[in-house]
Design a protein around this motif. Structure first.
Motif, PDB file in Angstrom:
ATOM      1  N   THR A 176       0.831  -1.211   0.000  1.00 27.50           N
ATOM      2  CA  THR A 176       0.000   0.000   0.000  1.00 27.50           C
ATOM      3  C   THR A 176       0.863   1.257   0.000  1.00 27.50           C
ATOM      4  O   THR A 176       0.510   2.251  -0.647  1.00 27.50           O
ATOM      5  CB  THR A 176      -0.960   0.004   1.201  1.00 27.50           C
ATOM      6  OG1 THR A 176      -0.228  -0.221   2.414  1.00 27.50           O
ATOM      7  CG2 THR A 176      -2.014  -1.079   1.055  1.00 27.50           C
ATOM      8  N   ASP A 177       1.987   1.217   0.688  1.00 29.85           N
ATOM      9  CA  ASP A 177       2.906   2.362   0.658  1.00 29.85           C
ATOM     10  C   ASP A 177       3.420   2.612  -0.763  1.00 29.85           C
ATOM     11  O   ASP A 177       3.483   3.755  -1.226  1.00 29.85           O
ATOM     12  CB  ASP A 177       4.086   2.122   1.595  1.00 29.85           C
ATOM     13  CG  ASP A 177       3.705   2.200   3.068  1.00 29.85           C
ATOM     14  OD1 ASP A 177       2.583   2.657   3.360  1.00 29.85           O
ATOM     15  OD2 ASP A 177       4.525   1.783   3.914  1.00 29.85           O
ATOM     16  N   ARG A 178       3.781   1.539  -1.471  1.00 24.30           N
ATOM     17  CA  ARG A 178       4.307   1.702  -2.833  1.00 24.30           C
ATOM     18  C   ARG A 178       3.230   2.190  -3.793  1.00 24.30           C
ATOM     19  O   ARG A 178       3.488   3.049  -4.646  1.00 24.30           O
ATOM     20  CB  ARG A 178       4.903   0.385  -3.330  1.00 24.30           C
ATOM     21  CG  ARG A 178       6.190   0.024  -2.650  1.00 24.30           C
ATOM     22  CD  ARG A 178       6.886  -1.148  -3.307  1.00 24.30           C
ATOM     23  NE  ARG A 178       8.047  -1.534  -2.528  1.00 24.30           N
ATOM     24  CZ  ARG A 178       8.844  -2.554  -2.820  1.00 24.30           C
ATOM     25  NH1 ARG A 178       8.581  -3.301  -3.891  1.00 24.30           N
ATOM     26  NH2 ARG A 178       9.893  -2.827  -2.060  1.00 24.30           N
ATOM     27  N   LEU A 179       2.029   1.634  -3.660  1.00 28.92           N
ATOM     28  CA  LEU A 179       0.948   2.084  -4.536  1.00 28.92           C
ATOM     29  C   LEU A 179       0.632   3.555  -4.288  1.00 28.92           C
ATOM     30  O   LEU A 179       0.356   4.311  -5.243  1.00 28.92           O
ATOM     31  CB  LEU A 179      -0.292   1.221  -4.308  1.00 28.92           C
ATOM     32  CG  LEU A 179      -0.201  -0.235  -4.780  1.00 28.92           C
ATOM     33  CD1 LEU A 179      -1.439  -1.006  -4.359  1.00 28.92           C
ATOM     34  CD2 LEU A 179      -0.013  -0.311  -6.295  1.00 28.92           C
ATOM     35  N   ALA A 180       0.687   3.985  -3.040  1.00 25.37           N
ATOM     36  CA  ALA A 180       0.440   5.395  -2.735  1.00 25.37           C
ATOM     37  C   ALA A 180       1.516   6.283  -3.338  1.00 25.37           C
ATOM     38  O   ALA A 180       1.208   7.371  -3.871  1.00 25.37           O
ATOM     39  CB  ALA A 180       0.383   5.594  -1.218  1.00 25.37           C
ATOM     40  N   ARG A 181       2.762   5.852  -3.287  1.00 29.87           N
ATOM     41  CA  ARG A 181       3.834   6.649  -3.896  1.00 29.87           C
ATOM     42  C   ARG A 181       3.663   6.728  -5.407  1.00 29.87           C
ATOM     43  O   ARG A 181       3.916   7.773  -6.016  1.00 29.87           O
ATOM     44  CB  ARG A 181       5.203   6.047  -3.540  1.00 29.87           C
ATOM     45  CG  ARG A 181       5.646   6.326  -2.115  1.00 29.87           C
ATOM     46  CD  ARG A 181       7.104   6.022  -1.902  1.00 29.87           C
ATOM     47  NE  ARG A 181       7.404   4.602  -1.926  1.00 29.87           N
ATOM     48  CZ  ARG A 181       7.337   3.813  -0.853  1.00 29.87           C
ATOM     49  NH1 ARG A 181       6.951   4.294   0.309  1.00 29.87           N
ATOM     50  NH2 ARG A 181       7.655   2.533  -0.960  1.00 29.87           N
ATOM     51  N   ARG A 182       3.243   5.632  -6.022  1.00 27.88           N
ATOM     52  CA  ARG A 182       2.997   5.664  -7.460  1.00 27.88           C
ATOM     53  C   ARG A 182       1.876   6.616  -7.813  1.00 27.88           C
ATOM     54  O   ARG A 182       1.976   7.381  -8.782  1.00 27.88           O
ATOM     55  CB  ARG A 182       2.634   4.254  -7.967  1.00 27.88           C
ATOM     56  CG  ARG A 182       3.817   3.315  -8.096  1.00 27.88           C
ATOM     57  CD  ARG A 182       3.391   2.019  -8.743  1.00 27.88           C
ATOM     58  NE  ARG A 182       4.555   1.286  -9.210  1.00 27.88           N
ATOM     59  CZ  ARG A 182       4.585   0.545 -10.312  1.00 27.88           C
ATOM     60  NH1 ARG A 182       3.497   0.470 -11.067  1.00 27.88           N
ATOM     61  NH2 ARG A 182       5.671  -0.079 -10.676  1.00 27.88           N
ATOM     62  N   LEU A 183       0.816   6.579  -7.034  1.00 27.91           N
ATOM     63  CA  LEU A 183      -0.317   7.468  -7.288  1.00 27.91           C
ATOM     64  C   LEU A 183       0.093   8.937  -7.135  1.00 27.91           C
ATOM     65  O   LEU A 183      -0.278   9.783  -7.954  1.00 27.91           O
ATOM     66  CB  LEU A 183      -1.450   7.139  -6.318  1.00 27.91           C
ATOM     67  CG  LEU A 183      -2.756   7.951  -6.496  1.00 27.91           C
ATOM     68  CD1 LEU A 183      -3.360   7.690  -7.877  1.00 27.91           C
ATOM     69  CD2 LEU A 183      -3.750   7.578  -5.407  1.00 27.91           C
ATOM     70  N   ALA A 184       0.906   9.213  -6.106  1.00 27.15           N
ATOM     71  CA  ALA A 184       1.350  10.593  -5.890  1.00 27.15           C
ATOM     72  C   ALA A 184       2.278  11.068  -6.997  1.00 27.15           C
ATOM     73  O   ALA A 184       2.283  12.255  -7.355  1.00 27.15           O
ATOM     74  CB  ALA A 184       2.052  10.700  -4.530  1.00 27.15           C
ATOM     75  N   ALA A 185       3.073  10.118  -7.545  1.00 25.81           N
ATOM     76  CA  ALA A 185       4.015  10.487  -8.610  1.00 25.81           C
ATOM     77  C   ALA A 185       3.311  10.773  -9.928  1.00 25.81           C
ATOM     78  O   ALA A 185       3.849  11.477 -10.790  1.00 25.81           O
ATOM     79  CB  ALA A 185       5.048   9.381  -8.802  1.00 25.81           C
ATOM     80  N   GLY A 186       2.090  10.248 -10.115  1.00 31.22           N
ATOM     81  CA  GLY A 186       1.349  10.485 -11.347  1.00 31.22           C
ATOM     82  C   GLY A 186       1.786   9.583 -12.465  1.00 31.22           C
ATOM     83  O   GLY A 186       2.654   8.703 -12.303  1.00 31.22           O
ATOM     84  N   PRO A 187       1.206   9.736 -13.666  1.00 32.32           N
ATOM     85  CA  PRO A 187       1.535   8.882 -14.815  1.00 32.32           C
ATOM     86  C   PRO A 187       3.036   8.898 -15.099  1.00 32.32           C
ATOM     87  O   PRO A 187       3.670   9.951 -15.141  1.00 32.32           O
ATOM     88  CB  PRO A 187       0.753   9.519 -15.966  1.00 32.32           C
ATOM     89  CG  PRO A 187      -0.372  10.250 -15.293  1.00 32.32           C
ATOM     90  CD  PRO A 187       0.180  10.746 -13.984  1.00 32.32           C
ATOM     91  N   GLY A 188       3.583   7.688 -15.283  1.00 27.11           N
ATOM     92  CA  GLY A 188       5.006   7.582 -15.599  1.00 27.11           C
ATOM     93  C   GLY A 188       5.892   7.699 -14.394  1.00 27.11           C
ATOM     94  O   GLY A 188       7.123   7.566 -14.504  1.00 27.11           O
TER      95      GLY A 188
END
Length: 337
Positions: free
Chosen positions: A322-334
C-alpha cells in the motif's frame, strides 16, 4: 476496488483453500481486492489479460517446477510491468539479487564471506582446485531452489575429492576432481554458472532465515541444518518461525536492515521500491568475533517463491504494497518504477 493478483502455479480454486489465504486477508483488510492467477503456459493469454486489469502482481513461481521453467512468465511480467502494473518480484530484479552470483557480487559488504562466481567452464576449472587446497568448499549452481545443484566438496589429496550433495547427503562419494569438474562443466551454461563459498564449520548450529518486505524485516525462521553434513540417523526438524522482535536475532536484524540491505541496493543499483515485497536471506553462523559474539554468513537469497512464512509477514507485505501504490499514485503517470 484496486485489484491485486497473486500469481502462482497452484490450481486451488479460491483463497479459502490456498496457501496464500493469509496474504489475501491482509490485502483485503487494506481495501484491496486480491485475485488468484494460476499461471500455465497453455493459458498464458488468459493470465496476461487478468494481470493487465490489476494494479499489482505478487508472484510465487520457482525457477523450475516439474521440468517447466519460467521464461514465458518472465516475458509476460515484463510486458505488464511496462504497462504500469507493479510486479514483485520483477524478473530484472530476480536476475540481480535472486541468483547465487549475488553472493560474489556483494562480497565487499562482508555478509557472504569467501565467495566467488564462475561464469564459464574455464574459470571453474582454473580457480576451484586452488581454493579447495584451503579447505572444504560449497559449490552452488547460480539458478535453482530447494538445494538443487549444491555440493560440499573437500580435497582428499592426489587429485581426489569427497562430494556431498545437499539433496541426498546419504550418497556421499569419492571421485577424481577432474571427473567432478567435467560433470559441472557440462551443465554450467544451463544453470548460469556456479558460485563457490567456503564451507561454514558451524553449519550444524542451524540456519536463520530473515523474511524481508522491501527494507523491512518481517520475521525469522530458524532450522537445524542437515544438508551437506555427514550422514547420520537424525531427521531434519521443521523450521520454526518468530516475529521481527525475536530477542535472539536482534543483532542480525540491525545488520540486515541498517547496513546490509542499503549496501545491497547500492551495489546492485536498485531503488528501495525495486526490492521484492517478499524476499528472504538465509544466514549461517560464522566464527565468533573478538568479543565472543556471533557473526553471520549469507548463504542464499530467495525471491521467486518464498513460502511458507511467519504469521506476521502477510500484514507487513500489505503495508509495504500500500505504501508503494500510494507513492505511485502521488508520482502520477510515468512516475512508478
Amino acid at each position: 476496488m484496486t485489484r491485486i493478483a497473486v500469481v502462482s502455479r497452484d490450481t486451488t480454486p479460491d483463497f479459502g483453500s490456498s496457501r496464500f489465504r493469509a496474504v489475501a486477508e491482509a490485502l483485503a483488510a487494506r481495501g484491496l481486492e486480491p485475485v488468484l492467477c494460476c499461471y500455465d503456459e497453455a493459458r498464458e493469454a488468459d493470465s496476461e489479460r487478468l494481470l493487465g486489469d490489476c494494479a499489482a502482481a505478487l508472484v510465487w513461481v520457482n525457477p523450475e517446477h516439474e521440468g517447466r521453467f519460467r521464461a514465458g512468465l518472465d516475458a509476460l511480467l515484463r510486458r505488464v510491468a511496462a504497462k504500469g502494473v507493479l510486479v514483485s518480484a520483477h524478473p530484472d530484479v530476480i536476475d540481480r539479487m535472486g541468483v547465487k552470483a549475488v553472493l560474489a557480487d556483494t562480497r565487499e559488504i562482508g555478509w557472504s564471506g569467501d565467495a566467488w562466481f564462475y561464469p564459464t567452464a574455464e574459470t571453474l576449472r582454473r580457480e576451484l582446485p586452488a581454493r579447495l587446497a584451503g579447505g572444504p568448499r560449497v559449490l552452488k549452481q547460480n539458478r535453482g531452489q530447494s538445494g538443487l545443484g549444491v555440493w560440499r566438496v573437500e580435497s582428499l589429496g592426489g587429485g581426489c575429492v569427497r562430494v556431498v550433495a545437499a539433496t541426498d547427503r546419504s550418497r556421499a562419494r569419492e571421485c577424481a576432481l577432474d571427473d567432478f569438474l567435467a560433470e559441472r562443466c557440462l551443465e554450467i551454461d544451463r544453470v548460469g554458472g556456479f558460485v563457490d563459498q567456503a564451507f561454514q564449520r558451524r553449519l550444524s548450529d542451524g540456519m536463520i532465515r530473515c523474511y524481508m518486505s522491501g527494507r523491512r524485516l518481517a520475521g525469522f525462521g530458524w532450522q537445524k541444518v542437515r544438508a551437506l553434513l555427514d550422514p547420520d540417523a537424525e531427521p531434519t526438524p521443521p523450521r520454526t518461525y518468530s516475529g521481527a522482535a525475536d530477542p535472539r536475532f536482534q543483532g542480525l536484524r540491525r545488520q540486515i536492515e541498517d547496513v546490509w540491505t542499503p549496501e545491497l541496493l547500492r551495489l546492485l543499483r536498485l531503488s528501495e521500491d525495486d526490492l521484492p515485497l517478499l524476499w528472504d536471506a538465509d544466514f549461517l553462523f560464522g566464527p565468533a568475533d573478538a568479543d565472543g559474539r556471533d557473526t553471520f554468513v549469507l548463504c542464499e537469497i530467495n525471491v521467486c517463491s518464498v513460502s511458507p512464512m511467519p504469521a506476521e509477514t502477510p500484514e507487513v507485505i500489505a503495508t509495504t504494497l500500500t505504501d508503494r501504490l500510494a507513492r505511485r499514485l502521488a508520482a502520477g503517470p510515468g512516475g512508478g518504477g
